[in-house]
Design an enzyme around this catalytic site. Structure first.
Site, PDB file in Angstrom:
ATOM      1  N   GLY A  10       0.834  -1.205   0.000  1.00 20.05           N
ATOM      2  CA  GLY A  10       0.000   0.000   0.000  1.00 20.05           C
ATOM      3  C   GLY A  10       0.863   1.247   0.000  1.00 20.05           C
ATOM      4  O   GLY A  10       1.939   1.248   0.588  1.00 20.05           O
ATOM      5  N   ARG A  72       0.933  -5.071  -5.068  1.00 19.53           N
ATOM      6  CA  ARG A  72       1.128  -6.111  -4.046  1.00 19.53           C
ATOM      7  C   ARG A  72       1.558  -7.412  -4.729  1.00 19.53           C
ATOM      8  O   ARG A  72       0.925  -8.450  -4.567  1.00 19.53           O
ATOM      9  CB  ARG A  72      -0.158  -6.297  -3.251  1.00 19.53           C
ATOM     10  CG  ARG A  72      -0.576  -5.069  -2.456  1.00 19.53           C
ATOM     11  CD  ARG A  72      -1.755  -5.380  -1.563  1.00 19.53           C
ATOM     12  NE  ARG A  72      -2.317  -4.187  -0.956  1.00 19.53           N
ATOM     13  CZ  ARG A  72      -1.894  -3.643   0.163  1.00 19.53           C
ATOM     14  NH1 ARG A  72      -0.882  -4.175   0.807  1.00 19.53           N
ATOM     15  NH2 ARG A  72      -2.487  -2.565   0.638  1.00 19.53           N
ATOM     16  N   ASP A 103       5.714  -5.748   5.651  1.00 23.89           N
ATOM     17  CA  ASP A 103       6.053  -7.144   5.929  1.00 23.89           C
ATOM     18  C   ASP A 103       6.089  -8.009   4.667  1.00 23.89           C
ATOM     19  O   ASP A 103       6.981  -8.855   4.517  1.00 23.89           O
ATOM     20  CB  ASP A 103       5.004  -7.708   6.888  1.00 23.89           C
ATOM     21  CG  ASP A 103       5.646  -8.365   8.077  1.00 23.89           C
ATOM     22  OD1 ASP A 103       6.448  -7.702   8.765  1.00 23.89           O
ATOM     23  OD2 ASP A 103       5.366  -9.552   8.289  1.00 23.89           O
ATOM     24  N   THR A 125       4.753   1.282   6.527  1.00 25.88           N
ATOM     25  CA  THR A 125       3.330   0.973   6.671  1.00 25.88           C
ATOM     26  C   THR A 125       2.647   2.110   7.392  1.00 25.88           C
ATOM     27  O   THR A 125       3.154   2.615   8.397  1.00 25.88           O
ATOM     28  CB  THR A 125       3.051  -0.339   7.428  1.00 25.88           C
ATOM     29  OG1 THR A 125       1.652  -0.382   7.716  1.00 25.88           O
ATOM     30  CG2 THR A 125       3.818  -0.457   8.727  1.00 25.88           C
ATOM     31  N   ASP A 127       0.112   1.720   9.011  1.00 25.00           N
ATOM     32  CA  ASP A 127      -0.413   1.155  10.264  1.00 25.00           C
ATOM     33  C   ASP A 127       0.598   1.244  11.415  1.00 25.00           C
ATOM     34  O   ASP A 127       0.236   1.046  12.574  1.00 25.00           O
ATOM     35  CB  ASP A 127      -0.794  -0.322  10.064  1.00 25.00           C
ATOM     36  CG  ASP A 127      -1.996  -0.498   9.150  1.00 25.00           C
ATOM     37  OD1 ASP A 127      -2.554   0.515   8.712  1.00 25.00           O
ATOM     38  OD2 ASP A 127      -2.357  -1.657   8.873  1.00 25.00           O
ATOM     39  N   ASP A 129       2.903  -0.742  12.380  1.00 20.63           N
ATOM     40  CA  ASP A 129       2.962  -1.942  13.219  1.00 20.63           C
ATOM     41  C   ASP A 129       4.070  -2.919  12.817  1.00 20.63           C
ATOM     42  O   ASP A 129       4.055  -4.073  13.233  1.00 20.63           O
ATOM     43  CB  ASP A 129       1.604  -2.664  13.206  1.00 20.63           C
ATOM     44  CG  ASP A 129       1.197  -3.123  11.810  1.00 20.63           C
ATOM     45  OD1 ASP A 129       1.893  -2.769  10.833  1.00 20.63           O
ATOM     46  OD2 ASP A 129       0.185  -3.836  11.700  1.00 20.63           O
ATOM     47  N   ARG A 171      -4.949  -2.643  10.468  1.00 19.12           N
ATOM     48  CA  ARG A 171      -5.344  -4.025  10.176  1.00 19.12           C
ATOM     49  C   ARG A 171      -5.169  -4.937  11.395  1.00 19.12           C
ATOM     50  O   ARG A 171      -6.095  -5.622  11.814  1.00 19.12           O
ATOM     51  CB  ARG A 171      -4.487  -4.508   9.012  1.00 19.12           C
ATOM     52  CG  ARG A 171      -4.719  -5.883   8.517  1.00 19.12           C
ATOM     53  CD  ARG A 171      -3.991  -6.082   7.219  1.00 19.12           C
ATOM     54  NE  ARG A 171      -4.768  -5.568   6.121  1.00 19.12           N
ATOM     55  CZ  ARG A 171      -5.689  -6.271   5.452  1.00 19.12           C
ATOM     56  NH1 ARG A 171      -5.921  -7.519   5.760  1.00 19.12           N
ATOM     57  NH2 ARG A 171      -6.365  -5.726   4.460  1.00 19.12           N
TER      58      ARG A 171
END
Ligand code: F6P
Length: 343
Positions: A10, A72, A103, A125, A127, A129, A171
């Site tokens: 992303g 992706r 990841d 990311t 996120d 994370d 996510r």
């Protein structure tokens, strides 16, 4: 050296700043020839390249998205994937490749490193994370966008005596929800780390109403789950090449439940990709620039199979093997702090 760069997964505000920094230092300081692979690993499989000279990186530090575009693509899904990657390295006389991604993208990088290719990773990311690093660029921008949305939703929620449920990205970890929820003064913050206790949420909202607060803001991460259900809420059964489903919709489900159980008029707002679009914040531009410089330095230090990493205030290198597959959850102390403002 001839050094390639790609962006996978992303998109994330700050990707262009990473590319710009790596190309600038590579070209000006190390006398490298830099090339970009278009659309992530797909560009490597298909040997689809673009020259990354000083002209190519001019005027991009403030731009969101990625000039190299992204996808992706999972090299492992293609039976001849490794051979095609090796052929591309050879065709371009590539000495090293910088892979910028999360990841999944960096998982491919690790496999290639094990197969003998010289690869360096940059963690990415929205996120926030990824294991092995303290902060990812792009996260600060997403938090600022979500916080502004919460600020705006406050006034309309108050005007209508409504509960507004704001669904943000996240996510497997609720970093964006926790940070934007604290910054925006949310009344309830719900994250994937803890299953949603609907009764507790509704009790908090009722307590607020009893105190004369007739509106509330609930922030929920897209990956949060209702206690009674075991699956995350998705918008489609489709999965990407890494097996990820498309999340989205927990905010709407939650708002229906809240309205049913409390009788308070409740609306859901899904922020979605707005959080990933547009210009990076100044903080993210600086952090991304530091990641880019670190990555090209790692190439010249021979630190292959490793990832640039922020440890406290310092950029350093960590082995991909150690960093990957370790989803970094929200700090429980930080989440606990946010509960002081609940209800
Ligand atoms: O992993 C980052 C992320 O932004 C998640 O929060 C989200 O679920 C996913 O990417 C959505 O990505 P896309 O819609 O681009 O596939």
């Amino acid at each position: 050296m001839r050094v390639g760069i790609l962006t996978g997964g992303g998109d994330c505000p700050g990707l262009n700043a990473v590319i710009r920094a790596a190309v600038r230092k590579g070209t000006m300081v190390y006398n490298d020839n830099m090339i970009g692979f278009l659309e992530g690993w797909r560009g490597v499989l298909e040997n689809n390249t673009q020259v990354l000279d000083l002209d190519a990186i001019a005027g991009i530090v403030h731009r969101g998205g990625t000039i190299l575009r992204t996808s992706r693509t999972n090299v492992a899904k293609y039976p001849d994937g490794l051979d095609r990657v090796k052929a591309t390295f050879k065709a371009n006389n590539l000495d090293a490749l910088i892979a910028i991604g999360g990841d999944d993208t960096l998982g491919v990088a690790l496999k290639l490193h094990k197969a003998g290719l010289k690869v360096v990773g940059v963690p990415k990311t929205i996120d926030n994370d990824l294991g092995g690093t303290d902060f990812c660029f792009g996260f600060d921008t997403a938090v600022n966008i979500a916080t502004e949305a919460i600020d705006r939703l406050h006034t309309t929620a108050e005007a209508h005596n409504r509960v507004m449920v704001v669904e943000v990205m996240g996510r497997d970890a609720g970093w964006i929800a926790t940070y934007s929820g604290i910054a925006g003064g949310a009344d309830v913050i719900l994250v994937p780390e803890y299953e949603i206790d609907l009764e507790n949420v509704c009790d908090m909202l009722k307590r607020r109403a009893a105190r004369g607060k007739f509106f509330s803001i609930v922030v929920v991460a897209e990956g949060a789950k209702m206690a009674a259900q075991s699956d995350q809420v998705t918008t489609s059964a489709k999965v990407d090449e890494f097996g990820h489903v498309r999340l989205g919709g927990i905010g709407t489900r939650l708002s229906e439940e809240i309205e049913k159980r409390t009788g308070f008029e409740t609306r859901a707002v899904i922020l979605g990709h707005i959080q990933r679009g547009g210009s990076p914040t100044a903080f993210d531009r600086v952090l991304a620039t530091r990641y880019g410089i670190q990555a090209i330095d790692m190439v010249h230090n021979g630190e292959f199979g490793q990832m640039a990493s922020l440890q406290g205030q310092k950029l350093t290198a960590v082995p991909l093997e150690q960093a990957l597959g370790k989803n970094r959850k929200v700090d429980p102390d930080l989440y606990k702090l946010s509960e002081v403002f609940s209800g």
